[in-house]
Each structure stands twice: as C-alpha cells, then as structure tokens.
Write an enzyme that holds these catalytic residues in place. Sequence first.
Site, mmCIF file in Angstrom:
data_model
loop_
_atom_site.group_PDB
_atom_site.id
_atom_site.type_symbol
_atom_site.label_atom_id
_atom_site.label_comp_id
_atom_site.label_asym_id
_atom_site.label_seq_id
_atom_site.Cartn_x
_atom_site.Cartn_y
_atom_site.Cartn_z
ATOM 1 N N SER A 1 -9.850 0.480 7.238
ATOM 2 C CA SER A 1 -9.191 0.546 5.926
ATOM 3 C C SER A 1 -8.631 -0.771 5.406
ATOM 4 O O SER A 1 -8.243 -0.851 4.240
ATOM 5 C CB SER A 1 -8.078 1.597 5.946
ATOM 6 O OG SER A 1 -8.644 2.877 5.917
ATOM 7 N N LYS B 1 0.850 -1.203 0.000
ATOM 8 C CA LYS B 1 0.000 0.000 0.000
ATOM 9 C C LYS B 1 0.880 1.245 0.000
ATOM 10 O O LYS B 1 1.861 1.312 0.756
ATOM 11 C CB LYS B 1 -0.886 -0.029 1.254
ATOM 12 C CG LYS B 1 -1.808 1.174 1.402
ATOM 13 C CD LYS B 1 -2.632 1.067 2.687
ATOM 14 C CE LYS B 1 -3.581 2.225 2.859
ATOM 15 N NZ LYS B 1 -4.407 2.112 4.078
ATOM 16 N N SER C 1 -9.066 2.593 3.086
ATOM 17 C CA SER C 1 -8.128 3.211 2.163
ATOM 18 C C SER C 1 -7.163 2.220 1.512
ATOM 19 O O SER C 1 -6.418 2.605 0.613
ATOM 20 C CB SER C 1 -7.305 4.275 2.901
ATOM 21 O OG SER C 1 -6.562 3.680 3.959
#
Lengths: 458, 60
Positions: free
Chosen positions: A179, A84, A155
């Site tokens: 997330s 990520k 996210s």
Amino acid sequence: MPAINPNPTAHTIRETLALLDRKELSTVQMMAALLTRMQETDEQVQAWLDVRPKFLMELAETQDRRRSIDKPTTPLFGIPVAVKDIIDLAGYQTVCNMKARESVEPAIRDAEIVHRLRKTGVIYVGKTVTQEAAAGIYSDPCCNPWDTTRIPGGSSGGSAAAVANGTALGAFGTDTGGSIRIPASLCGVTGLKPTYGRLSVAGIFPLSASLDTPGSLARAVADCMALYLGMQGKGNDIPTMWNRFPTEEGSLAGVRIGVITNYFSDHLSPDVEAAWKRAVAHAERIGAEIVDLTWDDADAARIAATQIQRAEAFQVHRDLLRTAPHLMGEQLRSRVELGAVLPADVWFTALNARERAKASIAALYAEHRLDAVLVPSTPITAPKIGETTITYSDGVTEDTGVALTRLTQPWNATGQPVFALPAGLDRDGLPIGLSLVGRPDDEWHLADIAHALETCLQ
Amino acid sequence: MSTEETVKQILAGLGIEVPEERIARLAVAYEATLAQSASIRPDTTPTPAPSPFDPSWETK
C-alpha cells in the site's frame, strides 16, 4: 488524455528547506501556492479529504514570524505533510473511507508517529484518501494525477497522488500488501516501507496486525529518510543526515545487487521489463556487482501474506460484519467473509510458509552476499478506473488487484525494508516503479544504494 | 456435506448472517483458498525455521 502533470516547479523537502533558510521562499508563499494548486486540481484528483485553508495560512504566518525572529530550531520547520486517513491526526476524524465511521469523533491525540514527526516542525496539511479500511488498491474516489482516468493505486493512494501533484512535499502511508509501494509506483513518487516493526502503529487503524507497516512517501530517497527519522522520534539527526546523500551521481562500488529472474519476471508489461533492465544496467555502470538468482518461495510468500491478511482482517472487522455488513463495501465485505470461514489449519500453514520464506530469502542474501535485491514494484503502470482484468502481451489475463500486489506481497511476508523508486515513464507517459529490497533493519545502507540509483533512474 | 453447507455452518457458528445469494461465491473463494493453502503446505512436519533477524543475516 485528461492529465494533470505533476507540478514542474515542485521541490523536494531538502530543496525547500534550503529555499526557506535562504529566505528565497516564505512558509506563507509556499502554503499559498500549495493551496492554490489544490484548489485548481483537487476537484479532479480528489486526493484530499479534510483541509482547513484558513488554519493552515495562520500557521504559516506564525512560522514566518518565528523565522523572522530567530533561525528555526526544528529540522523540518514549515514542511507540508499529508496524513493518510487511517492514521490519527488530533482534531481530525479518522474515517478510513468506511461508511461505518462517517460519524466517528475526531481523534483526541496524534498517532505516535504523527506526534513524533510533529516535533520536527512539519505542517500537517490534512488527511488523504485511502481505500476502504486500507484493504485494496484503488483508493476510490482519488484519481491518478498523471491521468485522471486511471487509479492512483492503494491503499495510500491519496498520499501518493498529493505528493505527485505538488500539494504536499511528503506523506504518511501504510503498507500491508504493497500500500505504499503500489501507489508510489503508479504515481511516480518515492516510498519507503521500513522493516516490519520499526515504526509504531499506535493510533493507526489496523488491517492485519502482523503485516501492517507505516512508512513515508516523498519525491526523493533522502526526503523519505528524513520523514522516517522524524517518525522514529530522531528528528535531531535530520540536519546532519542530509550530508549522507550527496547531490552528485553516486557510486555503487562494492555493492552486490540481486536480480531475481524467476517469479518477478513473469507477466510484465514490456515497458516495465525494459525499465528494470535499464536500471540493472545503470547500477552496474556505477559500480554495482549484479547477481542473477532465483527465489523458489516467492509465490508461497505471497500466498502466505494474503491468507494471513484475510484471517487478521476478520479479527478487525468481525463485529461490523455481524452487526452492520450493509455498511461495508463489496470488496471489504467479501474479504472479511472469507476470513471468517478460513479454518485454523489455513492460518497455521500460512504462518509456517511465512517463516520458511523468511529463512530462504535470508539464506539467499547470505549465500550471494547481497546488499539488496532489485525487482519491479508492479508488473504494469496505472490501470484505468474500473479495469478489473489485466491482459498481458502473451494473452494471459490476471485480476487487477492480484496483478498489482503480486510483486509487493512477498516482501510483506519477509518483513524486509523496501524503497519504491520511480524509474521513468512508459509509452503512454505513465510512471514505472522499481523496488529495492534490503536486509532487515538495514534501512540506512538501503537508502545509500537507493539514493545512488535514483539519480540515474529518472 | 457440500462446500456451501460447510461455509454456512461456520458462519452460523460465528453468529454471522450472510445472505443466500452471497454463499455460492464465498464457497468458491473458500475452495480456492484451501487449494492455495495446500500448495504451500510442506510435505513434512514443519520445524521452527531460524529467524532472518538472527545471525544468518550477518554473514555478508
């Protein structure tokens, strides 16, 4: 529907290791297939940011040469993993989907958990899309591989989409308000949010220091635990770990699972509610004792987590708000401005509410002798891109961001470990996700329960 | 003092410039946050709660 169905031939990490070990698959073949799939689909899905195919193929060739000489001594040798883009990967920029960081220098070293997992022999495929500063649930411009007109969640949306789409076998995520669990739920993959504080956050761009929790996404509970072990620097335990997770249907005899009947049952889509009930019935069928209970502090825990996050996000972005607010997206800017004006009283009230929520959930687990709690991860499946409001069957409307975090944030306040598990599809063919919530620092027991459940949830 | 003026004053104190057209919406969010905060404030002075990471989790 412009769907890109998840790669039907995609394997789990465990299956892939077995194929590599039996020489039925080479690292070069696997990497070539992965890059081909990425080339064919990522223009639509847009999960990836920085992928270097030539470098990856050279790395795969090197690994195959080493494998031809000797049996690999590292436990995840050749497994492709996504990172990520708020997590440092040496040699790559950490942009965090922020305009202000578009020209940031590449990281000179790995984040601590990336460094530790690297020692297991994984191949880092590249960086995946995140919501701006990891503050939100859209992960623009990434789309959901099950239906590219829908969001992947956030996210860690790029990480979940990459795993779901067959362009990575595992991924790093972070979870401050949901997330990892929200994108896992919307993209139909498995996610682990460990107990707060179990994994290092060094080298990870912060959102809210007292809530930020790194974790793993993959296609199975055992895979998530292998990545988790590696992130802890305990890669040597991975080879024996696989034996802990039998491939046949598991048993939950002697396990007590709580089902929270207030708050988590409010405003659910009918298909999510049905999947939840089915999962509870499955758990009971394989031996679990089901305990219905209520938790009065769930909403207070959510509010506390939201307000703590606002205050702490201001701390992170204060200088940017002062000097270059035009470089912030509207959602991030609004959040940080609100964090700026909150009085200290709000902050302390939220901290106190968080402590009360921790105490009350601990008391419930103790009173009912619970091993875990099973609730939905999200009240709905993946919303359409641009869908800002959700309307439930009873006519009630809810902001999409609030809807998607409503059931995840309480567990950020309490800091408990959570497995996000795929639990079938809704009537539109979109994944449904459930959350199995454990006791603090009890990831292994939770993984045993999650593994037993996952075999009957799919 | 109105909520909008309060918000502007806090921002000025922090050296943060927020365009006038953003103030009204920020003031609404500020009031909503205060109301939510009031809803989770206990009626009595809070006392330190036992940590869930302490023995209360060990009673199973």
